[in-house]
Scaffold this motif. Sequence first.
Motif, mmCIF file in Angstrom:
data_model
loop_
_atom_site.group_PDB
_atom_site.id
_atom_site.type_symbol
_atom_site.label_atom_id
_atom_site.label_comp_id
_atom_site.label_asym_id
_atom_site.label_seq_id
_atom_site.Cartn_x
_atom_site.Cartn_y
_atom_site.Cartn_z
ATOM 1 N N MET A 37 32.603 40.930 51.539
ATOM 2 C CA MET A 37 32.680 41.305 50.134
ATOM 3 C C MET A 37 34.013 40.868 49.517
ATOM 4 N N ASN A 38 35.080 40.848 50.294
ATOM 5 C CA ASN A 38 36.381 40.395 49.778
ATOM 6 C C ASN A 38 36.314 38.965 49.255
ATOM 7 N N THR A 39 35.459 38.143 49.858
ATOM 8 C CA THR A 39 35.307 36.761 49.388
ATOM 9 C C THR A 39 34.712 36.749 47.987
ATOM 10 N N VAL A 40 33.716 37.575 47.775
ATOM 11 C CA VAL A 40 33.103 37.669 46.445
ATOM 12 C C VAL A 40 34.130 38.185 45.443
ATOM 13 N N LEU A 41 34.835 39.241 45.814
ATOM 14 C CA LEU A 41 35.848 39.823 44.925
ATOM 15 C C LEU A 41 36.969 38.841 44.606
ATOM 16 N N TRP A 42 37.297 37.999 45.535
ATOM 17 C CA TRP A 42 38.335 36.993 45.307
ATOM 18 C C TRP A 42 37.959 36.101 44.124
ATOM 19 N N HIS A 43 36.677 35.781 44.019
ATOM 20 C CA HIS A 43 36.217 34.848 42.985
ATOM 21 C C HIS A 43 35.917 35.507 41.638
ATOM 22 N N VAL A 44 35.511 36.779 41.639
ATOM 23 C CA VAL A 44 35.123 37.393 40.368
ATOM 24 C C VAL A 44 35.894 38.666 40.020
ATOM 25 N N LYS A 45 36.648 39.186 40.944
ATOM 26 C CA LYS A 45 37.541 40.346 40.764
ATOM 27 C C LYS A 45 36.805 41.663 40.515
ATOM 28 N N THR A 46 35.950 41.737 39.483
ATOM 29 C CA THR A 46 35.285 42.996 39.128
ATOM 30 C C THR A 46 33.828 42.736 38.769
ATOM 31 N N LYS A 47 33.050 43.790 38.749
ATOM 32 C CA LYS A 47 31.642 43.680 38.337
ATOM 33 C C LYS A 47 31.560 43.251 36.873
ATOM 34 N N ALA A 48 32.467 43.747 36.035
ATOM 35 C CA ALA A 48 32.469 43.357 34.619
ATOM 36 C C ALA A 48 32.717 41.856 34.476
ATOM 37 N N ARG A 49 33.641 41.332 35.263
ATOM 38 C CA ARG A 49 33.924 39.893 35.202
ATOM 39 C C ARG A 49 32.728 39.087 35.696
ATOM 40 N N LEU A 50 32.081 39.563 36.752
ATOM 41 C CA LEU A 50 30.871 38.905 37.244
ATOM 42 C C LEU A 50 29.818 38.857 36.141
#
Length: 187
Positions: A37-50
């Motif tokens: 999950m850290n890999t995903v967070l690295w690219h989009v930071k937050t659910k709002a940004r996603l």
Amino acid sequence: MTKSQADVVRTALEILDEHGAEAVSMRAIAHRLDVRMNTVLWHVKTKARLEELMADAIVAGVSLSGLPRDGRERAAEIARRYRRALLAHRDGAAVVAGTYAAEPATLDTAEALVAALLDGGMAEREAAWTCWSLIYFVLGLAQEEQASPDGSRVPEVGERASLRRVLPFLTEEFDGRFEFGVAKLLA
């Protein structure tokens, strides 16, 4: 294999199309990409940004090539293409409506729509407000359409005489309602 922000957004849209907006999560994306999950967070930071990036990717489906020359006809065609882009993804209208994405595709579409309205003879304020009105109208109608894909919802209006008189028209097909609304906003 190294994952990118584009991979994360593409995967989020795949999950959206397959299972709907409620199923899109950082965990689901990480699982699908077979990463932490850290890999995903690295690219989009937050659910709002996603969600902003997903919204912009959905709006990127609006083709801005081959548009009519006449400003009002061009604005109507952009609205049609915007609606098609929203409807191309399950819950696409809800995703876009739930964000304020000042991202490239969203800004390019807004630029094209405002330019069409200005070229059609509208003053700056009228063009800006008509742009917002068109966007809100298309988003609202597309959300209704996606919530009732078979169009079979007929509201219970009870003894409300005026609503009973117009009920057949309230439930008419979406394409006709869409064209009517766009024509009224551009009149």
